[in-house]
Write a protein that holds these residues in place. Structure first.
Motif, PDB file in Angstrom:
ATOM      1  N   ALA A 151       0.808  -1.216   0.000  1.00  0.00           N
ATOM      2  CA  ALA A 151       0.000   0.000   0.000  1.00  0.00           C
ATOM      3  C   ALA A 151       0.845   1.273   0.000  1.00  0.00           C
ATOM      4  O   ALA A 151       0.331   2.346  -0.316  1.00  0.00           O
ATOM      5  N   GLY A 152       2.126   1.171   0.322  1.00  0.00           N
ATOM      6  CA  GLY A 152       2.971   2.355   0.428  1.00  0.00           C
ATOM      7  C   GLY A 152       3.019   3.206  -0.827  1.00  0.00           C
ATOM      8  O   GLY A 152       2.862   4.428  -0.779  1.00  0.00           O
ATOM      9  N   GLY A 153       3.226   2.590  -1.970  1.00  0.00           N
ATOM     10  CA  GLY A 153       3.298   3.337  -3.222  1.00  0.00           C
ATOM     11  C   GLY A 153       1.972   3.980  -3.585  1.00  0.00           C
ATOM     12  O   GLY A 153       1.921   5.136  -4.021  1.00  0.00           O
ATOM     13  N   ILE A 154       0.894   3.245  -3.392  1.00  0.00           N
ATOM     14  CA  ILE A 154      -0.437   3.767  -3.715  1.00  0.00           C
ATOM     15  C   ILE A 154      -0.778   4.943  -2.804  1.00  0.00           C
ATOM     16  O   ILE A 154      -1.304   5.959  -3.258  1.00  0.00           O
ATOM     17  N   ALA A 155      -0.448   4.823  -1.522  1.00  0.00           N
ATOM     18  CA  ALA A 155      -0.730   5.905  -0.577  1.00  0.00           C
ATOM     19  C   ALA A 155       0.006   7.184  -0.966  1.00  0.00           C
ATOM     20  O   ALA A 155      -0.572   8.274  -0.929  1.00  0.00           O
ATOM     21  N   VAL A 156       1.266   7.059  -1.347  1.00  0.00           N
ATOM     22  CA  VAL A 156       2.039   8.236  -1.756  1.00  0.00           C
ATOM     23  C   VAL A 156       1.449   8.839  -3.029  1.00  0.00           C
ATOM     24  O   VAL A 156       1.316  10.063  -3.140  1.00  0.00           O
ATOM     25  N   ASN A 157       1.082   7.999  -4.008  1.00  0.00           N
ATOM     26  CA  ASN A 157       0.468   8.518  -5.236  1.00  0.00           C
ATOM     27  C   ASN A 157      -0.823   9.267  -4.946  1.00  0.00           C
ATOM     28  O   ASN A 157      -1.072  10.339  -5.507  1.00  0.00           O
ATOM     29  N   LEU A 158      -1.657   8.729  -4.070  1.00  0.00           N
ATOM     30  CA  LEU A 158      -2.902   9.408  -3.727  1.00  0.00           C
ATOM     31  C   LEU A 158      -2.631  10.723  -3.000  1.00  0.00           C
ATOM     32  O   LEU A 158      -3.289  11.731  -3.273  1.00  0.00           O
ATOM     33  N   LEU A 159      -1.663  10.732  -2.107  1.00  0.00           N
ATOM     34  CA  LEU A 159      -1.316  11.956  -1.374  1.00  0.00           C
ATOM     35  C   LEU A 159      -0.797  13.045  -2.314  1.00  0.00           C
ATOM     36  O   LEU A 159      -1.238  14.199  -2.250  1.00  0.00           O
ATOM     37  N   VAL A 160       0.107  12.686  -3.214  1.00  0.00           N
ATOM     38  CA  VAL A 160       0.654  13.671  -4.158  1.00  0.00           C
ATOM     39  C   VAL A 160      -0.425  14.117  -5.140  1.00  0.00           C
ATOM     40  O   VAL A 160      -0.514  15.306  -5.473  1.00  0.00           O
ATOM     41  N   GLY A 161      -1.261  13.193  -5.603  1.00  0.00           N
ATOM     42  CA  GLY A 161      -2.348  13.562  -6.506  1.00  0.00           C
ATOM     43  C   GLY A 161      -3.314  14.542  -5.862  1.00  0.00           C
ATOM     44  O   GLY A 161      -3.698  15.544  -6.470  1.00  0.00           O
ATOM     45  N   MET A 162      -3.696  14.274  -4.611  1.00  0.00           N
ATOM     46  CA  MET A 162      -4.613  15.185  -3.911  1.00  0.00           C
ATOM     47  C   MET A 162      -3.947  16.534  -3.637  1.00  0.00           C
ATOM     48  O   MET A 162      -4.587  17.577  -3.747  1.00  0.00           O
ATOM     49  N   SER A 163      -2.668  16.514  -3.294  1.00  0.00           N
ATOM     50  CA  SER A 163      -1.947  17.772  -3.048  1.00  0.00           C
ATOM     51  C   SER A 163      -1.860  18.598  -4.320  1.00  0.00           C
ATOM     52  O   SER A 163      -2.057  19.823  -4.284  1.00  0.00           O
ATOM     53  N   SER A 164      -1.561  17.969  -5.429  1.00  0.00           N
ATOM     54  CA  SER A 164      -1.480  18.682  -6.706  1.00  0.00           C
ATOM     55  C   SER A 164      -2.820  19.303  -7.065  1.00  0.00           C
ATOM     56  O   SER A 164      -2.885  20.448  -7.517  1.00  0.00           O
ATOM     57  N   LEU A 165      -3.871  18.539  -6.861  1.00  0.00           N
ATOM     58  CA  LEU A 165      -5.204  19.055  -7.140  1.00  0.00           C
ATOM     59  C   LEU A 165      -5.549  20.228  -6.224  1.00  0.00           C
ATOM     60  O   LEU A 165      -6.122  21.226  -6.665  1.00  0.00           O
ATOM     61  N   ALA A 166      -5.161  20.130  -4.959  1.00  0.00           N
ATOM     62  CA  ALA A 166      -5.430  21.220  -4.007  1.00  0.00           C
ATOM     63  C   ALA A 166      -4.660  22.478  -4.397  1.00  0.00           C
ATOM     64  O   ALA A 166      -5.202  23.591  -4.349  1.00  0.00           O
TER      65      ALA A 166
END
Length: 169
Positions: A93-108
């Motif tokens: 889950a580590g890679g997926i969690a980081v991708n989701l975090l960066v994706g949400m941050s970029s969108l924000a």
């Protein structure tokens, strides 16, 4: 030297933006596996970015980092560990969690109203990270026998469910 004009020219084409965003998604995804693996106590041997011919590599402590010619995939090499299904799920889950975090941050950041040239890059980064997270959630086995993060998490969940049902009987 005008840094804004350099940034605008580098992000002016969709192909370049998406290629940069995809490479960043892969690199951060693998570093997420590394981070979560270290947290879970899994002995990490190496982080490989890309496929094909190895371009260069370096060592930091016991971990070898390698970059290959085609940077649109990667994997984390780890030693055998006996942590059970939870450790496997955390590592996967580590890679997926980081991708989701960066994706949400970029969108924000995009929604916060940054300058126009940044908008274009933030959309590409968000799309690449959300896309890679979704792709890695798909449970599948590759031709070389390796498993996707989604399949590893699915198997860990099934294994933990079997353990609970056996303990309850």
């Amino acid at each position: 030297m005008n840094w804004e004009s350099i940034a605008i020219s580098l992000t002016s084409t969709l192909t370049v933006r998406m290629a940069l965003a995809a490479v960043s998604a892969v690199v951060l995804h693998e570093l997420g596996h590394l981070l979560f693996g270290r947290i879970a106590g899994v002995p990490i041997l190496g982080v490989v970015i890309g496929e094909g011919r190895r371009l260069f590599a370096w060592r930091i402590g016991a971990i070898t980092f390698a970059v290959h010619a085609i940077p649109f995939s990667g994997y984390v090499e780890h030693d055998e560990y006996d942590g059970g299904p939870l450790t496997t799920a955390v590592l996967a889950a580590g890679g997926i969690a980081v991708n989701l975090l960066v994706g949400m941050s970029s969108l924000a950041f995009y929604l916060s109203g940054e300058p126009h040239w940044v908008d274009r890059m933030l959309w590409a980064i968000a799309l690449a990270h959300f896309g890679l997270a979704a792709w890695n959630l798909v449970p599948r086995q590759f031709e070389d026998g390796n498993k996707s993060d989604g399949l590893l998490m699915w198997n860990a969940w099934r294994s933990s469910r079997r353990g609970k049902s056996a303990a309850g009987q």
